[in-house]
Design a protein around this motif. Structure first.
Motif, mmCIF file in Angstrom:
data_model
loop_
_atom_site.group_PDB
_atom_site.id
_atom_site.type_symbol
_atom_site.label_atom_id
_atom_site.label_comp_id
_atom_site.label_asym_id
_atom_site.label_seq_id
_atom_site.Cartn_x
_atom_site.Cartn_y
_atom_site.Cartn_z
ATOM 1 N N GLY A 46 0.775 -1.229 0.000
ATOM 2 C CA GLY A 46 0.000 0.000 0.000
ATOM 3 C C GLY A 46 0.802 1.273 0.000
ATOM 4 O O GLY A 46 0.246 2.360 0.124
ATOM 5 N N VAL A 47 2.141 1.175 -0.130
ATOM 6 C CA VAL A 47 3.006 2.358 -0.193
ATOM 7 C C VAL A 47 3.548 2.463 -1.615
ATOM 8 O O VAL A 47 4.292 1.580 -2.061
ATOM 9 C CB VAL A 47 4.178 2.265 0.806
ATOM 10 N N THR A 48 3.202 3.508 -2.335
ATOM 11 C CA THR A 48 3.622 3.658 -3.724
ATOM 12 C C THR A 48 4.879 4.514 -3.799
ATOM 13 O O THR A 48 4.842 5.696 -3.454
ATOM 14 C CB THR A 48 2.514 4.308 -4.572
ATOM 15 N N PRO A 49 6.012 3.949 -4.241
ATOM 16 C CA PRO A 49 7.227 4.759 -4.377
ATOM 17 C C PRO A 49 7.076 5.826 -5.455
ATOM 18 O O PRO A 49 6.293 5.655 -6.402
ATOM 19 C CB PRO A 49 8.299 3.727 -4.783
ATOM 20 N N VAL A 65 9.891 -9.033 -14.632
ATOM 21 C CA VAL A 65 9.784 -10.126 -13.660
ATOM 22 C C VAL A 65 9.995 -9.602 -12.241
ATOM 23 O O VAL A 65 9.289 -9.988 -11.308
ATOM 24 C CB VAL A 65 10.795 -11.238 -13.997
ATOM 25 N N LYS A 66 10.955 -8.713 -12.080
ATOM 26 C CA LYS A 66 11.244 -8.169 -10.755
ATOM 27 C C LYS A 66 10.267 -7.073 -10.350
ATOM 28 O O LYS A 66 10.146 -6.741 -9.163
ATOM 29 C CB LYS A 66 12.668 -7.599 -10.726
ATOM 30 N N ALA A 67 9.577 -6.499 -11.321
ATOM 31 C CA ALA A 67 8.831 -5.264 -11.089
ATOM 32 C C ALA A 67 7.502 -5.452 -10.387
ATOM 33 O O ALA A 67 6.929 -4.466 -9.904
ATOM 34 C CB ALA A 67 8.596 -4.555 -12.421
ATOM 35 N N GLY A 68 6.986 -6.672 -10.319
ATOM 36 C CA GLY A 68 5.661 -6.829 -9.741
ATOM 37 C C GLY A 68 4.669 -5.954 -10.477
ATOM 38 O O GLY A 68 4.558 -5.994 -11.700
ATOM 39 N N ALA A 72 2.408 -1.123 -13.819
ATOM 40 C CA ALA A 72 0.964 -0.879 -13.883
ATOM 41 C C ALA A 72 0.565 0.310 -13.016
ATOM 42 O O ALA A 72 -0.400 1.016 -13.322
ATOM 43 C CB ALA A 72 0.207 -2.129 -13.443
ATOM 44 N N ALA A 73 1.312 0.529 -11.937
ATOM 45 C CA ALA A 73 1.025 1.653 -11.045
ATOM 46 C C ALA A 73 1.657 2.952 -11.526
ATOM 47 O O ALA A 73 1.485 3.992 -10.893
ATOM 48 C CB ALA A 73 1.501 1.333 -9.633
ATOM 49 N N GLY A 74 2.418 2.886 -12.637
ATOM 50 C CA GLY A 74 3.026 4.090 -13.190
ATOM 51 C C GLY A 74 4.239 4.586 -12.442
ATOM 52 O O GLY A 74 4.584 5.776 -12.522
ATOM 53 N N VAL A 75 4.932 3.692 -11.739
ATOM 54 C CA VAL A 75 6.117 4.100 -10.980
ATOM 55 C C VAL A 75 7.315 4.171 -11.926
ATOM 56 O O VAL A 75 7.648 3.177 -12.579
ATOM 57 C CB VAL A 75 6.405 3.117 -9.831
ATOM 58 N N PRO A 76 7.998 5.307 -12.032
ATOM 59 C CA PRO A 76 9.136 5.430 -12.949
ATOM 60 C C PRO A 76 10.335 4.599 -12.499
ATOM 61 O O PRO A 76 10.558 4.390 -11.304
ATOM 62 C CB PRO A 76 9.486 6.922 -12.917
ATOM 63 N N TYR A 77 11.107 4.157 -13.489
ATOM 64 C CA TYR A 77 12.350 3.403 -13.253
ATOM 65 C C TYR A 77 13.520 4.294 -13.631
ATOM 66 O O TYR A 77 13.556 4.867 -14.718
ATOM 67 C CB TYR A 77 12.338 2.129 -14.102
ATOM 68 N N LEU A 78 14.502 4.397 -12.728
ATOM 69 C CA LEU A 78 15.618 5.323 -12.908
ATOM 70 C C LEU A 78 16.863 4.677 -13.500
ATOM 71 O O LEU A 78 17.852 5.371 -13.750
ATOM 72 C CB LEU A 78 15.989 5.955 -11.558
ATOM 73 N N GLY A 79 16.845 3.355 -13.713
ATOM 74 C CA GLY A 79 18.041 2.662 -14.195
ATOM 75 C C GLY A 79 18.768 1.977 -13.055
ATOM 76 O O GLY A 79 18.298 1.933 -11.915
ATOM 77 N N ALA A 80 19.928 1.393 -13.373
ATOM 78 C CA ALA A 80 20.710 0.662 -12.377
ATOM 79 C C ALA A 80 21.229 1.596 -11.301
ATOM 80 O O ALA A 80 21.710 2.695 -11.589
ATOM 81 C CB ALA A 80 21.867 -0.064 -13.054
ATOM 82 N N ARG A 154 -2.419 -6.231 -0.104
ATOM 83 C CA ARG A 154 -3.496 -6.525 -1.037
ATOM 84 C C ARG A 154 -3.503 -8.001 -1.366
ATOM 85 O O ARG A 154 -2.449 -8.616 -1.473
ATOM 86 C CB ARG A 154 -3.293 -5.737 -2.349
ATOM 87 N N PRO A 155 -4.665 -8.612 -1.540
ATOM 88 C CA PRO A 155 -4.687 -10.004 -1.954
ATOM 89 C C PRO A 155 -4.110 -10.186 -3.350
ATOM 90 O O PRO A 155 -4.090 -9.234 -4.127
ATOM 91 C CB PRO A 155 -6.178 -10.377 -1.932
ATOM 92 N N ALA A 156 -3.654 -11.393 -3.641
ATOM 93 C CA ALA A 156 -3.106 -11.667 -4.964
ATOM 94 C C ALA A 156 -4.143 -11.359 -6.030
ATOM 95 O O ALA A 156 -5.308 -11.739 -5.914
ATOM 96 C CB ALA A 156 -2.687 -13.144 -5.055
ATOM 97 N N GLY A 157 -3.703 -10.632 -7.081
ATOM 98 C CA GLY A 157 -4.579 -10.315 -8.189
ATOM 99 C C GLY A 157 -5.365 -9.038 -8.018
ATOM 100 O O GLY A 157 -6.061 -8.609 -8.938
ATOM 101 N N ALA A 158 -5.269 -8.386 -6.832
ATOM 102 C CA ALA A 158 -6.006 -7.136 -6.634
ATOM 103 C C ALA A 158 -5.369 -6.027 -7.445
ATOM 104 O O ALA A 158 -4.201 -6.101 -7.823
ATOM 105 C CB ALA A 158 -6.020 -6.763 -5.156
ATOM 106 N N ALA A 159 -6.134 -4.989 -7.698
ATOM 107 C CA ALA A 159 -5.627 -3.879 -8.500
ATOM 108 C C ALA A 159 -4.513 -3.163 -7.762
ATOM 109 O O ALA A 159 -4.509 -3.094 -6.534
ATOM 110 C CB ALA A 159 -6.760 -2.907 -8.793
ATOM 111 N N PRO A 160 -3.515 -2.606 -8.482
ATOM 112 C CA PRO A 160 -2.445 -1.875 -7.827
ATOM 113 C C PRO A 160 -2.959 -0.609 -7.184
ATOM 114 O O PRO A 160 -4.056 -0.132 -7.480
ATOM 115 C CB PRO A 160 -1.487 -1.553 -8.979
ATOM 116 N N GLY A 161 -2.129 -0.048 -6.299
ATOM 117 C CA GLY A 161 -2.502 1.154 -5.571
ATOM 118 C C GLY A 161 -2.469 2.382 -6.457
ATOM 119 O O GLY A 161 -2.221 2.306 -7.657
ATOM 120 N N PRO A 162 -2.717 3.552 -5.859
ATOM 121 C CA PRO A 162 -2.722 4.793 -6.623
ATOM 122 C C PRO A 162 -1.333 5.142 -7.106
ATOM 123 O O PRO A 162 -0.351 4.536 -6.698
ATOM 124 C CB PRO A 162 -3.233 5.815 -5.605
#
Length: 305
Positions: A46-49, A65-68, A72-80, A154-162
């Motif tokens: 429930g904590v969105t980075p 695979v690592k991203a879970g 889908a939650a729109g969290v940006p990836y900054l690279g290594a 959240r239970p498995a398969g539930a929608a991602p957070g905000p």
């Protein structure tokens, strides 16, 4: 730890991590930047980075695979992490960085000097084999709760957070425990199956890393639930035995759990391991009940297939 709650309007916030470090802030952090695995686990809780970064194994693109559910939650990836643009990180105005640690001393994916230069506290939680899987998940739950998350994931398969910067999601009803039911399913499947299981990470056409079950908390838990995991045998390496594929085939597994991360060689590119069926294993599964419940359910299905 003292905290005024998720809104953090007044009062001190603190948390002791698994290195014994005690990052602190004048209020509850609301702009968390995290290592991908940690960030995916926190999202489940429930904590969105506001952003995540990778490890030395990662490249310019987020490993799905690592991203879970981060993408889908729109969290940006900054690279290594070791090659992060510090100014880009600074521009996000983080008030906490969350990493993992395997040795209980150093953050795994980010040089702590980066956090020091930015003046941002860093918390590193252990994912090594000195803790049980239950303890690892519980520690992430404690951090999530300290950051204002619900008490359960959240239970498995539930929608991602905000999206990033939004308030924590309300989560499921109190007492929900996706792990308990998944473990029951897996325990029953293991009791009905005589398949032996080998966990591995493909390194190329001539080389494979064979997992030592006791070195991986989730594999150790599989054993406790009755899964017949194979040990690769004596040799160098605390977590893996590096060998050829003939060695893997000689162990005669009925099921192979293969490292499904982007940097590992997948089953479409490695030779058959005897007559074993193949199923994916993410050695960096997000440390949340929902994510491990899905993994246990998948292993149960593979044992019964």
């Amino acid at each position: 730890m003292t905290d005024t709650g998720a809104t953090g309007v007044t009062g001190a916030w603190g948390f002791t991590d698994d290195r014994g470090a005690a990052p602190a802030a004048v209020r509850t952090p609301g702009r968390v930047v995290a290592y991908v695995r940690a960030g995916a686990g926190l999202l489940d809780l429930g904590v969105t980075p506001v952003a995540v970064y990778g490890s030395a194994h990662d490249g310019a693109a987020l490993d799905p695979v690592k991203a879970g559910e981060l993408a889908a939650a729109g969290v940006p990836y900054l690279g290594a992490g070791r090659a992060l643009d510090e100014e880009a990180l600074r521009s996000l105005r983080p008030d906490l960085i969350v990493d993992v640690t395997y040795d209980g001393k150093s953050p795994y994916a980010l040089d702590e000097a980066v956090a020091d230069r930015l003046g941002v506290p860093l918390a590193a939680l252990s994912v090594g084999n000195e803790l049980t899987l239950a303890a690892i998940i519980a520690r992430f739950g404690e951090l999530g709760a300290a950051l204002g998350a619900p008490a359960v994931s959240r239970p498995a398969g539930a929608a991602p957070g905000p999206g990033p910067g939004a308030a924590p999601s309300p989560g499921p009803a109190p007492g929900a425990d996706p792990m308990a039911s998944a473990e029951d399913v897996l325990r029953a499947a293991a009791a009905r199956s005589d398949r032996t299981v080998l966990a591995l990470s493909g390194a190329g056409p001539d080389q494979v890393h064979l997992a030592r079950p006791h070195a991986w908390p989730e594999l150790a838990r599989l054993q406790e639930l009755g899964v017949r995991l194979l040990d690769p045998g004596p040799g160098p390496g605390a977590s893996w035995l590096t060998a050829d594929w003939e060695h893997a085939a000689a162990l005669n597994p009925g099921l192979v759990l293969h490292d499904s991360r982007a940097h590992a060689v997948g089953p479409d590119a490695f030779p058959p391991v005897g007559h074993a069926r193949v199923a994916p294993w993410n050695p960096e599964t997000p440390p949340s009940p929902a994510a491990y419940a899905r993994f246990f359910e998948d292993v149960a299905a593979a044992l019964q297939a």
